[in-house]
Design a protein around this motif. Structure first.
Motif, PDB file in Angstrom:
ATOM      1  N   LEU A  50       0.825  -1.214   0.000  1.00 58.91           N
ATOM      2  CA  LEU A  50       0.000   0.000   0.000  1.00 58.91           C
ATOM      3  C   LEU A  50       0.861   1.267   0.000  1.00 58.91           C
ATOM      4  O   LEU A  50       0.430   2.321  -0.460  1.00 58.91           O
ATOM      5  CB  LEU A  50      -0.951   0.013   1.209  1.00 58.91           C
ATOM      6  N   LEU A  87      -8.056   8.402  -6.466  1.00 58.57           N
ATOM      7  CA  LEU A  87      -7.701   6.981  -6.451  1.00 58.57           C
ATOM      8  C   LEU A  87      -7.155   6.487  -7.790  1.00 58.57           C
ATOM      9  O   LEU A  87      -6.860   5.319  -7.946  1.00 58.57           O
ATOM     10  CB  LEU A  87      -8.910   6.141  -6.025  1.00 58.57           C
ATOM     11  N   ARG A  98      -4.781  16.297  -3.374  1.00 59.09           N
ATOM     12  CA  ARG A  98      -5.122  15.884  -2.008  1.00 59.09           C
ATOM     13  C   ARG A  98      -4.921  17.058  -1.047  1.00 59.09           C
ATOM     14  O   ARG A  98      -5.702  17.255  -0.127  1.00 59.09           O
ATOM     15  CB  ARG A  98      -4.279  14.674  -1.593  1.00 59.09           C
ATOM     16  N   PHE A 105     -11.831  19.827   3.423  1.00 56.01           N
ATOM     17  CA  PHE A 105     -12.446  18.687   4.105  1.00 56.01           C
ATOM     18  C   PHE A 105     -11.590  18.331   5.308  1.00 56.01           C
ATOM     19  O   PHE A 105     -10.840  17.370   5.305  1.00 56.01           O
ATOM     20  CB  PHE A 105     -12.507  17.525   3.111  1.00 56.01           C
ATOM     21  N   ILE A 149     -23.623  13.140   3.090  1.00 54.69           N
ATOM     22  CA  ILE A 149     -22.631  13.705   2.168  1.00 54.69           C
ATOM     23  C   ILE A 149     -23.258  14.826   1.334  1.00 54.69           C
ATOM     24  O   ILE A 149     -22.600  15.817   1.015  1.00 54.69           O
ATOM     25  CB  ILE A 149     -21.956  12.594   1.315  1.00 54.69           C
ATOM     26  N   ILE A 232     -16.071  11.773  -6.366  1.00 53.15           N
ATOM     27  CA  ILE A 232     -15.351  10.715  -5.621  1.00 53.15           C
ATOM     28  C   ILE A 232     -15.696  10.768  -4.139  1.00 53.15           C
ATOM     29  O   ILE A 232     -15.805   9.737  -3.483  1.00 53.15           O
ATOM     30  CB  ILE A 232     -13.828  10.728  -5.834  1.00 53.15           C
ATOM     31  N   LEU A 233     -15.927  11.972  -3.617  1.00 59.35           N
ATOM     32  CA  LEU A 233     -16.314  12.047  -2.205  1.00 59.35           C
ATOM     33  C   LEU A 233     -17.643  11.339  -2.005  1.00 59.35           C
ATOM     34  O   LEU A 233     -17.836  10.594  -1.047  1.00 59.35           O
ATOM     35  CB  LEU A 233     -16.407  13.500  -1.751  1.00 59.35           C
ATOM     36  N   THR A 292      -8.176  -0.663  -3.840  1.00 60.82           N
ATOM     37  CA  THR A 292      -8.388  -0.436  -5.277  1.00 60.82           C
ATOM     38  C   THR A 292      -7.123  -0.821  -6.064  1.00 60.82           C
ATOM     39  O   THR A 292      -6.068  -1.048  -5.493  1.00 60.82           O
ATOM     40  CB  THR A 292      -8.775   1.036  -5.519  1.00 60.82           C
ATOM     41  N   ARG A 294      -3.815  -1.406  -8.194  1.00 63.46           N
ATOM     42  CA  ARG A 294      -2.469  -0.842  -8.300  1.00 63.46           C
ATOM     43  C   ARG A 294      -1.738  -1.588  -9.410  1.00 63.46           C
ATOM     44  O   ARG A 294      -2.034  -2.763  -9.663  1.00 63.46           O
ATOM     45  CB  ARG A 294      -1.725  -1.016  -6.967  1.00 63.46           C
ATOM     46  N   LEU A 317      -7.445  -6.371   1.867  1.00 60.84           N
ATOM     47  CA  LEU A 317      -7.485  -5.803   3.218  1.00 60.84           C
ATOM     48  C   LEU A 317      -8.150  -6.776   4.188  1.00 60.84           C
ATOM     49  O   LEU A 317      -7.713  -6.935   5.329  1.00 60.84           O
ATOM     50  CB  LEU A 317      -8.249  -4.473   3.205  1.00 60.84           C
ATOM     51  N   GLY A 344      -8.315  -1.294   7.323  1.00 60.22           N
ATOM     52  CA  GLY A 344      -9.650  -1.045   6.766  1.00 60.22           C
ATOM     53  C   GLY A 344      -9.780   0.295   6.047  1.00 60.22           C
ATOM     54  O   GLY A 344     -10.589   0.434   5.126  1.00 60.22           O
ATOM     55  N   GLY A 346      -7.071   1.613   4.582  1.00 59.41           N
ATOM     56  CA  GLY A 346      -5.886   1.680   3.737  1.00 59.41           C
ATOM     57  C   GLY A 346      -4.676   2.138   4.531  1.00 59.41           C
ATOM     58  O   GLY A 346      -4.672   2.145   5.769  1.00 59.41           O
ATOM     59  N   ILE A 349      -0.153   7.044   1.153  1.00 64.31           N
ATOM     60  CA  ILE A 349      -0.653   8.351   0.665  1.00 64.31           C
ATOM     61  C   ILE A 349      -2.131   8.319   0.267  1.00 64.31           C
ATOM     62  O   ILE A 349      -2.769   9.355   0.207  1.00 64.31           O
ATOM     63  CB  ILE A 349       0.183   8.901  -0.522  1.00 64.31           C
ATOM     64  N   LEU A 353      -9.381   9.540   3.041  1.00 63.92           N
ATOM     65  CA  LEU A 353      -9.524  10.953   3.354  1.00 63.92           C
ATOM     66  C   LEU A 353     -10.765  11.185   4.228  1.00 63.92           C
ATOM     67  O   LEU A 353     -10.840  12.153   4.969  1.00 63.92           O
ATOM     68  CB  LEU A 353      -9.694  11.698   2.022  1.00 63.92           C
ATOM     69  N   LEU A 357     -15.074  11.302   8.952  1.00 65.32           N
ATOM     70  CA  LEU A 357     -16.522  11.296   8.706  1.00 65.32           C
ATOM     71  C   LEU A 357     -17.092   9.884   8.857  1.00 65.32           C
ATOM     72  O   LEU A 357     -18.163   9.681   9.435  1.00 65.32           O
ATOM     73  CB  LEU A 357     -16.814  11.844   7.293  1.00 65.32           C
TER      74      LEU A 357
END
Ligand code: HEM
Length: 408
Positions: A50, A87, A98, A105, A149, A232-233, A292, A294, A317, A344, A346, A349, A353, A357
């Motif tokens: 990761l 991602l 980011r 955020f 959201i 994406i959020l 996701t 890689r 994971l 859970g 990740g 980097i 994010l 929340l």
């Protein structure tokens, strides 16, 4: 060698993952889509992978370039305008985007949002508390994050039910009417583009206005980047939270002694077990089964196996978080577990994010359900429950429960 990706596997993948960890910890497999990929199942290898900069998130690095498309499982991401999201990109673009979104955020934004999450949670329970039964996925876990959201982004209340419908279509993963997913993505994209335009003219104190305002060394997000970010959020924060509440409540309903312990702590006003408990629920049966996609940018060795440049690598994971080399009694649910550095959310980097929340929503949802429906129990046979298909996410389709109806 146990069979992977069958129906039985979807119901309980953990025995197969235990086998892989033991016998083939970095395992080459053919996915149901026909694409070949490496599965990484041990905790130490997973953490290393990761954080390894030689594993790119950019699908252009996939050797099977014919397949070079977005693969995060987020509907509609193959559309160019939505491709450039966190991602799917590497530093330095990832670092810049980011940093910009982190300015809007922040953990503080989330903390200030806590009363609204409590209000939403109680409002949803009010709708079914007098009935004595509910489907916790449909009636609760599904609407909560979408309304949350939407509020956070600044989608006006009168438009939020449209979002709920579009999101519902997307989460069915093709199970809905033909073309329904594509149509919903299109509508949502058009709506977000319009909303961003409006917020630019008349900003508020919401996240979309924050995204537009955020600047880094004088640099701002373009309207397209802001739309991709909002999208994406929504998606990174939607199905994950549905599954945190669904898988979490399911685990508690199947472990009555743990759940009663949590209820006793909550009744005393002690929320420490709630905090460690939600982390344990993430470790024990988390929402994101596989991180996701890689792709190796150069030949590398992982867990003793040689991985060629261009090979896809999937970090499991769910398997890493049950590795006995890292967690004592990994198959036991222990809400008070200490030293619980699960994966859970990740690692590295791309670490989630939205974790603050997600924690807020998960803790509020579970505590409120247990307080208001103290005798909540599964309705029907657990063997009849069905898990939603899909490579990345793990979650129940329905979670029917019964409880003593609340009287006013
Ligand atoms: C229980 C809920 C959640 C879980 C278990 C979860 C899990 C994860 C994981 C595992 C990753 C890393 C994926 C990888 O490296 O391949 C991730 C990234 C991300 N998550 Fe979450 N997530 C949750 C909720 C949320 C929420 C509520 C939001 C936002 C509203 C969110 C936004 C993001 C974003 C934007 C990323 C990408 C970060 C980056 O690439 O820099 N997540 N999440």
């Amino acid at each position: 060698m146990p069979e992977l990706f069958t129906w039985e596997f979807a119901t309980d993948p953990y025995p197969a993952y235990a086998w892989l960890r033991e016998h083939s910890p970095v395992h080459r497999t053919v996915l149901p889509s026909g694409v070949e990929a490496w599965l990484v199942t041990r905790y130490a290898d997973a953490r290393q992978a990761l954080a390894d900069q030689r594993l790119s998130k950019n699908p252009a690095h996939h050797a099977g370039s014919a397949h070079a498309k977005g693969r995060t499982g987020i509907p509609g991401e193959r559309k160019a305008e939505l491709m450039t999201h966190l991602l799917n990109i590497d530093p330095p673009d990832h670092t810049r985007l980011r940093r910009l979104v982190s300015k809007a955020f922040t953990p503080r934004t989330v903390a200030e949002f806590a009363p609204r999450v409590r209000e939403l949670t109680d409002g949803l329970i009010d709708r079914f508390a007098a009935q004595g039964s509910a489907d916790l996925i449909h009636d609760f876990a599904f609407p909560l994050p979408i309304y949350a959201i939407c509020d956070l982004l600044g989608v006006p209340r009168e438009d939020q039910d449209d979002f709920r419908d579009w999101a519902g279509m997307m989460i069915r993963h093709g199970g809905g009417p033909r073309g329904g997913v594509a149509r919903s993505v299109k509508k949502m994209r058009a709506y977000l583009a319009e909303l961003i335009h409006r917020k630019r003219e008349a900003p508020g104190d919401d996240l979309i206005s924050g995204l537009i305002r955020a600047s880094d060394h004088g640099e701002h997000l373009t309207e397209n980047e802001a739309a991709a970010m909002a999208f994406i959020l929504l998606f990174a924060g939607f199905e994950t939270t549905v599954n945190l509440i669904g898988n979490g409540m399911y685990a508690l309903l199947r472990h009555p002694e743990q759940r009663e312990r949590l209820q006793r702590a909550l009744a005393r006003g002690d929320e420490r077990l709630l905090a460690t408990g939600v982390e344990e629920l993430l470790r024990y049966d988390g929402p994101v089964e596989l991180a996701t996609w890689r792709y190796a940018t150069e030949p590398l060795t992982l867990g003793g196996r040689d991985i060629a440049a261009g090979d896809p690598v999937l970090v499991v994971l769910a398997a890493a978080d049950r590795d006995p080399e890292r967690f004592g009694d990994p198959d036991t649910l222990d809400l008070a577990r200490r030293d619980n550095q699960h994966l859970g959310y990740g690692h590295g980097i791309h670490y989630c994010l939205g974790a603050p929340l997600a924690r807020l929503e998960g803790q509020t949802a579970i505590a409120t359900l247990l307080r208001r429906l103290p005798d909540v129990r599964l309705a029907g046979d657990p063997d009849d429950l069905r898990w939603r298909g899909g490579l990345i996410m793990r979650g129940l389709r329905t979670l029917p429960v019964e409880f003593a109806a609340e009287t006013k």
